[in-house]
Scaffold this motif. Structure first.
Motif, PDB file in Angstrom:
ATOM      1  N   THR A  79      -5.769  10.421  -3.811  1.00  0.00           N
ATOM      2  CA  THR A  79      -7.139  10.399  -3.142  1.00  0.00           C
ATOM      3  C   THR A  79      -7.548  11.881  -3.398  1.00  0.00           C
ATOM      4  N   GLY A 108       0.953  -1.422   0.031  1.00  0.00           N
ATOM      5  CA  GLY A 108      -0.018  -0.199  -0.219  1.00  0.00           C
ATOM      6  C   GLY A 108       0.357   1.259  -0.550  1.00  0.00           C
ATOM      7  N   ARG A 145       1.424   7.011   1.255  1.00  0.00           N
ATOM      8  CA  ARG A 145       0.831   6.172   1.753  1.00  0.00           C
ATOM      9  C   ARG A 145      -0.635   6.424   0.210  1.00  0.00           C
ATOM     10  N   TRP A 172      -7.357   9.988 -10.080  1.00  0.00           N
ATOM     11  CA  TRP A 172      -7.294   9.006  -8.819  1.00  0.00           C
ATOM     12  C   TRP A 172      -8.104   8.184  -7.362  1.00  0.00           C
ATOM     13  N   PHE A 173      -8.498   7.514  -6.745  1.00  0.00           N
ATOM     14  CA  PHE A 173      -9.235   6.567  -6.673  1.00  0.00           C
ATOM     15  C   PHE A 173     -10.201   7.247  -6.006  1.00  0.00           C
ATOM     16  N   GLU A 209      -3.420   6.170   0.028  1.00  0.00           N
ATOM     17  CA  GLU A 209      -4.310   8.052   0.798  1.00  0.00           C
ATOM     18  C   GLU A 209      -4.193   9.488   1.105  1.00  0.00           C
ATOM     19  N   ASP A 210      -2.759   9.509   0.801  1.00  0.00           N
ATOM     20  CA  ASP A 210      -2.489  10.435   1.054  1.00  0.00           C
ATOM     21  C   ASP A 210      -1.806  11.501  -0.383  1.00  0.00           C
ATOM     22  N   GLU A 250      -9.352  13.102  -1.397  1.00  0.00           N
ATOM     23  CA  GLU A 250      -9.434  13.503  -0.105  1.00  0.00           C
ATOM     24  C   GLU A 250      -7.997  13.948   0.478  1.00  0.00           C
ATOM     25  N   GLY A 251      -7.061  13.240   0.109  1.00  0.00           N
ATOM     26  CA  GLY A 251      -5.765  13.682   0.172  1.00  0.00           C
ATOM     27  C   GLY A 251      -4.710  14.614  -0.069  1.00  0.00           C
TER      28      GLY A 251
END
Length: 233
Positions: A41, A29, A35, A150-151, A37-38, A43-44
């Motif tokens: 995404t 991951g 990460r 992005w995801f 997610e950082d 949000e990141g």
């Protein structure tokens, strides 16, 4: 394979890994020590835009240090010499297919060398850093982001991809994990529509059971061998 007239090829991180481009799934991951997610995404990006812009600036600059490999060049040769229709759908955001000579390439996850303006929705070629917030060439707003999917975001040109799958006689997946949807579902779609399906991967993917045939090994070896079969068959 003389009956094959329409080929759709899906490529993933495995085809570029042999050129030295890291894949985030190889390190639990982590993606180049970050990460996912950082840095991959929405949000990141909202949480730490400097981190994300700097990360993609680094990845964009790193493209100059890598070169297309034998698999990229073989697909470009297939595109040139195959008498039927062919579309390369890539999950990769690098430009190695194009630099290898391919022209019929659809980047479903966007491109590192493209910018998206959040103010006017301009999309266009971009090769410079974004961390210093350069102005959009169209509206001058300082709201550019990497033009990558992005995801949690919708991949690009899905209608065109599904049209190509409906017309395909052969679907080939190269260097993919079979874990990221919607691309992971293309093999089932193609097979249910009547296409032959072939996997060329370093190891069996999560969706390997959907393929009529699966071959394991480095893309730089498997892809040129397969292209020789198609063009010589």
């Amino acid at each position: 394979m003389t009956e094959i007239r329409n080929i759709v090829i899906l490529t993933g991180a495995g085809i570029s890994a042999e050129s030295g481009i890291d894949t985030f799934r190889d390190a639990g991951g982590l993606w180049e020590q970050h990460r996912v997610e950082d840095v991959a995404t929405p949000e990141g990006f909202a949480r730490d835009p400097d981190l994300v812009l700097g990360f993609y600036d680094m990845r964009r600059a790193a493209l100059a240090k890598v070169q297309p490999n034998a698999a990229h060049r073989a697909l470009a040769r297939l595109e040139t010499e195959f008498s039927g229709d062919l579309l390369i759908v890539t999950q990769n955001v690098d430009d190695l297919h194009e630099r290898g000579g391919a022209k019929r390439v659809l980047h479903m996850h966007g491109e590192l060398k493209s910018a998206l303006c959040l103010s006017c929705e301009m999309r266009g070629p971009w090769d410079a850093p974004m961390l210093d917030r350069p102005p959009c060439p169209v509206c001058q707003a300082r709201s550019l982001r990497p033009d990558v999917v992005w995801f949690g975001e919708m991949p690009y040109q899905m209608d065109r991809i599904y049209r190509a799958l409906r017309e395909a006689d052969l679907f080939v997946s190269i260097g993919t994990s079979g874990a990221v949807y919607p691309a992971a579902g293309f093999v089932r779609d193609a097979r249910e529509l009547g296409a032959r399906t072939l996997e060329l991967n370093l190891e069996r993917s999560e969706g390997s059971h959907w393929f009529h045939e699966s071959r394991q090994g480095p893309a730089g070896e498997l892809v040129p061998e397969w292209v020789d079969e198609v063009l010589g068959g």
